[in-house]
Design a protein around this motif. Structure first.
Motif, PDB file in Angstrom:
ATOM      1  N   ARG A  24       0.860  -1.181   0.000  1.00  0.00           N
ATOM      2  CA  ARG A  24       0.000   0.000   0.000  1.00  0.00           C
ATOM      3  C   ARG A  24       0.899   1.234   0.000  1.00  0.00           C
ATOM      4  O   ARG A  24       1.821   1.332   0.807  1.00  0.00           O
ATOM      5  CB  ARG A  24      -0.920   0.020   1.214  1.00  0.00           C
ATOM      6  N   ASP A  86      -2.213   5.753  -0.869  1.00  0.00           N
ATOM      7  CA  ASP A  86      -3.157   4.751  -0.378  1.00  0.00           C
ATOM      8  C   ASP A  86      -3.565   3.714  -1.417  1.00  0.00           C
ATOM      9  O   ASP A  86      -4.371   2.834  -1.115  1.00  0.00           O
ATOM     10  CB  ASP A  86      -4.396   5.408   0.248  1.00  0.00           C
ATOM     11  N   ASP A  87      -3.041   3.789  -2.650  1.00  0.00           N
ATOM     12  CA  ASP A  87      -3.297   2.733  -3.634  1.00  0.00           C
ATOM     13  C   ASP A  87      -2.681   1.423  -3.150  1.00  0.00           C
ATOM     14  O   ASP A  87      -1.612   1.436  -2.533  1.00  0.00           O
ATOM     15  CB  ASP A  87      -2.646   3.055  -4.990  1.00  0.00           C
ATOM     16  N   GLU A  88      -3.333   0.321  -3.462  1.00  0.00           N
ATOM     17  CA  GLU A  88      -2.698  -0.983  -3.314  1.00  0.00           C
ATOM     18  C   GLU A  88      -2.066  -1.303  -4.651  1.00  0.00           C
ATOM     19  O   GLU A  88      -2.747  -1.294  -5.682  1.00  0.00           O
ATOM     20  CB  GLU A  88      -3.716  -2.059  -2.951  1.00  0.00           C
ATOM     21  N   ARG A 111      -1.522  -1.559 -10.608  1.00  0.00           N
ATOM     22  CA  ARG A 111      -2.669  -1.234  -9.751  1.00  0.00           C
ATOM     23  C   ARG A 111      -3.822  -1.985 -10.384  1.00  0.00           C
ATOM     24  O   ARG A 111      -4.311  -1.603 -11.455  1.00  0.00           O
ATOM     25  CB  ARG A 111      -2.930   0.271  -9.718  1.00  0.00           C
TER      26      ARG A 111
END
Length: 141
Positions: A24, A86-88, A111
């Motif tokens: 993350r 905050d992207d995984e 992503r």
């Protein structure tokens, strides 16, 4: 993960074993716009490479304790889109080729299904004096 020696060349070939590590994106990895700063992708490649080795039972610490170091000698990186805070993301690491003294990894930062970054990183093995060494067996198996 086993490598096959090609009798026609000193290089070793593989069927591209790969490892995926999910991460993350943290706030401190981003610029003021909330985008991952380009330099952090190099850190992600290192994380992917280390976790790939760890998943196969290896550790860089053991190589270093033997007096050898794995160093980056070339990076080719293509940025396609930005990851955001905050992207995984998935760090996909593949071993593309191993020669007597070099290891070449290919990377994708994804992503979901979107490829954000693609890269090829060439590593060399050196001793404490900086002299080129053969890739140790610990990194081949």
């Amino acid at each position: 993960m086993a490598f096959r020696r090609d009798p026609k060349t000193p290089a070793m070939t593989t069927d591209l074993p790969q490892h995926v590590f999910r991460l993350r994106v943290r706030y401190d990895e981003c610029d003021p716009m909330g985008l991952v700063h380009h330099s952090n992708y190099l850190r992600y490649f290192e994380i992917g490479r280390t976790e790939f080795l760890r998943s196969s039972g290896g550790r860089y610490r053991e190589v270093e304790e033997a007096g050898l170091y794995v160093v980056v000698v070339h990076i080719d990186c293509r940025y396609r889109a930005s990851a955001r805070y905050d992207d995984e993301i998935d760090i996909v690491t593949r071993i593309a080729k191993i020669t007597a003294a070099k290891i070449i990894h290919e990377y994708e930062i994804r992503r979901g299904d979107e490829v954000l970054v693609q890269a090829t990183v060439t590593l060399a093995v050196i001793d404490k004096t900086g002299r080129l060494q053969r890739v140790p067996e610990a990194l081949l198996t």
